[in-house]
Design a protein around this motif. Sequence first.
Motif, short mmCIF file in Angstrom:
data_model
loop_
_atom_site.label_atom_id
_atom_site.label_comp_id
_atom_site.label_asym_id
_atom_site.label_seq_id
_atom_site.Cartn_x
_atom_site.Cartn_y
_atom_site.Cartn_z
N UNK A 94 95.18 57.71 9.54
CA UNK A 94 93.76 57.98 9.76
C UNK A 94 93.21 58.80 8.59
N UNK A 95 91.92 58.61 8.30
CA UNK A 95 91.28 59.42 7.26
C UNK A 95 91.07 60.83 7.78
N UNK A 96 90.67 61.72 6.87
CA UNK A 96 90.43 63.11 7.26
C UNK A 96 89.44 63.17 8.41
N UNK A 97 88.34 62.42 8.29
CA UNK A 97 87.33 62.45 9.34
C UNK A 97 87.88 61.90 10.65
N UNK A 98 88.62 60.79 10.56
CA UNK A 98 89.20 60.21 11.77
C UNK A 98 90.21 61.15 12.42
N UNK A 138 96.57 61.24 0.26
CA UNK A 138 95.78 61.45 -0.96
C UNK A 138 95.33 62.91 -1.09
N UNK A 139 95.81 63.77 -0.20
CA UNK A 139 95.38 65.17 -0.21
C UNK A 139 96.56 66.09 -0.52
N UNK A 140 96.26 67.24 -1.10
CA UNK A 140 97.31 68.24 -1.34
C UNK A 140 97.68 68.90 -0.01
N UNK A 141 98.80 69.64 -0.02
CA UNK A 141 99.23 70.32 1.20
C UNK A 141 98.17 71.25 1.76
N UNK A 142 97.54 72.02 0.87
CA UNK A 142 96.52 72.96 1.32
C UNK A 142 95.32 72.24 1.91
N UNK A 143 94.95 71.12 1.27
CA UNK A 143 93.83 70.34 1.80
C UNK A 143 94.18 69.74 3.16
N UNK A 144 95.42 69.26 3.28
CA UNK A 144 95.85 68.69 4.56
C UNK A 144 95.79 69.73 5.66
N UNK A 145 96.26 70.95 5.31
CA UNK A 145 96.28 71.99 6.34
C UNK A 145 94.85 72.39 6.71
N UNK A 146 93.94 72.34 5.74
CA UNK A 146 92.55 72.68 6.08
C UNK A 146 91.95 71.62 6.99
N UNK A 147 92.30 70.35 6.74
CA UNK A 147 91.85 69.29 7.66
C UNK A 147 92.44 69.52 9.05
#
Lengths: 248, 230
Positions: A94-98, A138-147
Motif C-alpha cells: 500500500x502507498x503511504x496514504x493507503x 521507496x521511503x527511508x526508515x525515518x520516513x516509514x516510521x513517520x508514516x
Amino acid sequence: MEVKNVRKSFGQTQVLKGVDLRVDRGDVVAILGPSGSGKTTLLRCLNFLERADEGTLRFDEEEFRLGHMSKRDVARLRKRTAFVFQSYNLFLNKTALQNVTEGLIVGRKMPRDRAEEIGRRALSKVGMADRMNHYPSQLSGGQQQRVAIARAMAVEPEIIYFDEPTSALDPELTGEVLAVMRQLAGEGMTMLVVTHELGFARTVSSQTVFMEHGVVVEAGASREVFEHPREERTRAFLQTDGRAEGKD
Amino acid sequence: MLERLYESVPLLEILVDSFPKILIPGLTVTIPLTAIAFSLAMVIAVAAAMIQFARVPAAAQLCRFYIWIFRGTPLLVQLFVVFFGLPKVGVRIEPFPAAVLVFSLNEGAYCAETVRAALEAVPAGQLEAGRCAGLSYLQTMRRIVLPQAMRTAFPPLSNSLIAMVKDTSLAANITVVEMFRATEQIDARVYQPLALYIEVGLVYLLFSTVLTWLQHIGERKLSAYEYREG
C-alpha cells in the motif's frame, strides 16, 4: 488505563513477573530497561499481540482479565488504541496514504473521501505530504516510521503504544521521528513508549518506568526518576548509555 | 497401391491440412480445460493454504490429507479412477467434466503448498500491523497478507499453469478429444507420426510461450510496489 499483576511466560522462562502500570489521559509514559527486561513483551500484551497468562486491565471504566479476553473485546479495544512498531510494519503493498486510510476505510467503515482527507492531514503533520503516493520500499526508515505514526494518529486513538520506535534508525533519522513524537506529546496525546532514548524519556515523558527482569524496579515522575533515582539499579542504568546496554 | 498413394501426398500438405484440425481442439478443449481447472485449482489452493496458515483445527488436518493423496498418486491413475472406476459405484461423469474435476483437485494440491509457503514468507509484522490498525483477521489476510503472498507465489504458480497445459494431454486417455487425441486421430488416418507429433508439440510450445509472455507482464504489474534500483 491501568494494568495489574501482568504475568507472561514463554515455555519455562518467566518474562513478566507481575507488572503494574498506570497511564492517565494525557500522560506520556516512557518504559526504560535493559535487554530482556520484558518491556516489549509488556507492550505486546497490552495490545493482545501476546496473550498474557494473568493480569487485569482497566481501560476507562471497564475491567478485563488479560488471560481470558473475548475476541470481541480485543477487537473493540484495539479500535481505541494504536501501535507503532520498531520495524514500522507499514503495509508493503500500500502507498503511504493507503497505509493511513486502510484502518479507517476497512476497519472503521469510513467513506473513502473523508478517510483520505484525514490521511492527508495526518501525513502533512508528520511532514510526509510530498510522499503520499510512495510505497514503503521507496521511503527511508525515518520516513516509514513517520508514516507509521501518521497511521496511528489517524484513527484518533485514546492511547498510542510505541515499541522502540527509533531503535532501527540511525541518529539523524532518529531525530526526525523523535521530533514528531515530541509534537504529538505536546498536543496532549496519551502515549506509552518503550524506548532506549534517555533524552526523550527525560525531556518529553511525564512519567518514567524502569523495568528489569520482568518487574518494575522504579516508577515515578520523569524528573524524579532521572534526578533522584531511589533504586541503585536505576541509577546505574541511567549512568551508562541506555542505548549501549538495552537492545532487544 | 495404397502405400504409394500416401507417399504421393506431399508431407507439407498434410501438415498444413492438419494444422487447423490440431489447433481448433487446442483452442476449444485444451485451453478451456486448462482455464477452468486452473481457476478451480486456485480457489482450492488459496482456501487450503489459508486453512493451514490459520491452523484451523480439524480442517487443517483434512487439507494435509487431501494434499497427501493427490500429490502422492499419479495423475493418470486419478483420471482412470474417476472416469473408469467411479461408474462401478454408479457415479458416471462425462469425459470433460471428469477431466476438469481431476485436474483441479490435482493442481489444487500442488498449488496449495505454493500458496502456503508464500503466506508464511510474508513478515509476521504485516498481520500484526493490520490487527493493530483495527482490521479483522480476514480483512488483514485479504487486503494485506494475501496480495503480498500472491506476488511471491506468482512465478511458481505460472510454472504450474504451464505444466498443466501440457498435462492436459493425459485427458486423451479418458476419451477427451483435446489437442493430443485429435493428433492421434489424424495420425491414424495418414500415418505420419514424426511430423504430426512434432507439429502438436510445436502448438503446445506456442501456448506455453504465450503464457510465459503473459507471466512477464503479470509480474511487472504485480511488482508495482517493489522498488528496484537501477
